[in-house]
Design an enzyme around this catalytic site. Structure first.
Site, PDB file in Angstrom:
ATOM      1  N   SER A 127      47.749  88.455 -62.568  1.00 28.78           N
ATOM      2  CA  SER A 127      46.757  87.793 -61.896  1.00 28.78           C
ATOM      3  C   SER A 127      47.252  86.296 -61.540  1.00 28.78           C
ATOM      4  O   SER A 127      47.958  85.624 -61.858  1.00 28.78           O
ATOM      5  CB  SER A 127      45.487  87.561 -62.866  1.00 28.78           C
ATOM      6  OG  SER A 127      44.477  86.611 -62.189  1.00 28.78           O
ATOM      7  N   GLU A 129      45.204  83.813 -61.517  1.00 30.94           N
ATOM      8  CA  GLU A 129      44.638  82.933 -62.453  1.00 30.94           C
ATOM      9  C   GLU A 129      45.961  82.555 -63.535  1.00 30.94           C
ATOM     10  O   GLU A 129      45.506  81.492 -64.218  1.00 30.94           O
ATOM     11  CB  GLU A 129      43.639  83.848 -63.569  1.00 30.94           C
ATOM     12  CG  GLU A 129      42.485  83.908 -62.546  1.00 30.94           C
ATOM     13  CD  GLU A 129      41.539  82.668 -62.108  1.00 30.94           C
ATOM     14  OE1 GLU A 129      41.569  81.837 -63.033  1.00 30.94           O
ATOM     15  OE2 GLU A 129      40.646  82.651 -61.273  1.00 30.94           O
ATOM     16  N   TYR A 151      41.255  83.824 -70.215  1.00 35.59           N
ATOM     17  CA  TYR A 151      41.788  85.163 -69.231  1.00 35.59           C
ATOM     18  C   TYR A 151      43.068  84.703 -68.810  1.00 35.59           C
ATOM     19  O   TYR A 151      44.105  85.542 -68.635  1.00 35.59           O
ATOM     20  CB  TYR A 151      40.585  85.342 -68.109  1.00 35.59           C
ATOM     21  CG  TYR A 151      41.119  86.417 -67.315  1.00 35.59           C
ATOM     22  CD1 TYR A 151      41.017  87.644 -67.483  1.00 35.59           C
ATOM     23  CD2 TYR A 151      41.655  85.977 -66.108  1.00 35.59           C
ATOM     24  CE1 TYR A 151      41.585  88.717 -66.490  1.00 35.59           C
ATOM     25  CE2 TYR A 151      42.036  86.750 -65.011  1.00 35.59           C
ATOM     26  CZ  TYR A 151      41.918  88.194 -65.209  1.00 35.59           C
ATOM     27  OH  TYR A 151      42.232  89.188 -64.255  1.00 35.59           O
TER      28      TYR A 151
END
Length: 344
Positions: A127, A129, A151
């Site tokens: 990801s 992120e 996360y």
């Protein structure tokens, strides 16, 4: 016939990927957590050709059983606790599924290897992120990670594990560092779908206002249907590697609001949108924009759906759903729903 096993098949990406693989004449297996998963019936109706198996990323034995049943040539690990805001509330659960779940899948694949069995190629859903407090703009495969949420930390752990198993055990294991990708199948907890669903309901007089957090956060938003093809292309490559998958454009939440409200004929959305500090993240990711040059050059992958078209597709789909709701609630029976652009 090639066979593929998809974890997280009930999610947005899992459903698009399953559709794509079926179109490529794959035999597709999907891992579903729990026998009474409420999404199972929807998936069975939507994709009846997918064979569903019960399993859990937290349970290594169930993953080994799934591999023995499916005998896949390819495994796509899309399963995760994928809602960033929730990861701050339940960091442990997020870490166990999104992080350690990758370890369990990789171990199951390693243990399943043996004479007479097909090579299993592995895809890990990494990801953007992981970049978090991005150290350069745009971000590519060489950009250092600085995750800003549990996360993101869990995704970084799974990403590094994938690289390690590739190097230590010779697995054909690739990671797709996917930037934000949306669709009408996006969950309502995500800001993009929250916006388009609210815009549709506002258009039909079912809702008055929309409450959001940071309107200035910027993301690289693409279409999920395009991105799952990149996943498949990675596993068709001769050598495994890691790839940033992105559009190379960045847009703010404000710009997303502009496009969504414009679809229903509203140019000034400010009276309809409120902000609530309680919806802000404890640590924000301010600017994400990806450089997908490696995917362009090595995989021949390019996004096809642009930002405005993506937003319009999502609004149109939510207008169809909201119209059904408005017709059901109409009084007296048969009263037509409000026209697009109307609000209370």
């Amino acid at each position: 016939m090639p066979r593929a096993l998809i974890t997280g098949i009930t999610g947005q990406d899992g459903r698009y990927l399953a559709e794509f693989l079926l179109s490529q004449d794959y035999e597709v297996f999907g891992l579903v957590r729990g026998q009474h998963n409420p999404k199972r019936a929807v998936l069975e109706q939507e994709l009846p050709d997918v064979q569903l198996l019960t399993g859990d990323l937290a349970d290594l034995s169930s993953l080994i059983t799934a591999l023995h049943t499916a005998l896949p040539h390819e495994v796509y690990n899309l399963g995760a606790i994928s809602y960033v805001a929730y990861s701050f509330v339940n960091a442990r659960h997020t870490s166990e599924i999104t992080g350690l779940g990758v370890l369990n899948v990789l171990e199951a694949i390693r243990l399943a290897a043996g004479p007479g069995r097909p090579e299993i190629r592995f895809y890990q859903a990494s990801s953007s992120e992981m970049f978090g407090k991005a150290q350069c703009v745009p971000q590519d495969e060489r950009t250092p990670f600085w995750p800003r949420s549990p996360y993101g930390v869990a995704k970084a752990y799974g990403h590094h594990l994938t690289v390690n198993y590739r190097e230590a055990y010779g697995l054909h294991a690739s990671s797709g560092i996917l930037f934000n990708h949306e669709s009408p199948r996006r969950g309502h907890e995500f800001v993009t779908r929250k916006i388009t669903a609210a815009v549709a309901r506002i258009a039909l007089g079912l809702q008055d206002t929309l409450t959001l957090g940071n309107l200035d956060a910027r993301r690289d938003w693409g279409y999920a249907g395009d991105y799952v093809e990149a996943m498949w292309l990675m596993l068709q490559a001769e050598e495994p590697d890691d790839y940033v998958i992105a559009t190379g454009e960045t847009h703010s939440v404000r710009e997303f609001l502009d496009a969504a409200f414009a679809r229903i004929g509203v140019t000034d959305w400010s009276p309809r949108v409120r902000t609530d500090p309680a919806l802000l993240r404890p640590a924000e990711v301010d600017l994400l924009i990806g450089d997908a040059s490696r995917a362009h050059e090595r995989l021949g992958w390019y996004p096809r759906v642009g930002f405005t078209e993506l937003v319009e597709r999502m609004v149109d789909a939510d207008l169809a759903l909201a119209t059904v709701e408005a017709d059901r609630l109409a009084t007296p029976a048969g009263t037509p729903a409000r026209p697009v652009g109307a609000a209370r």
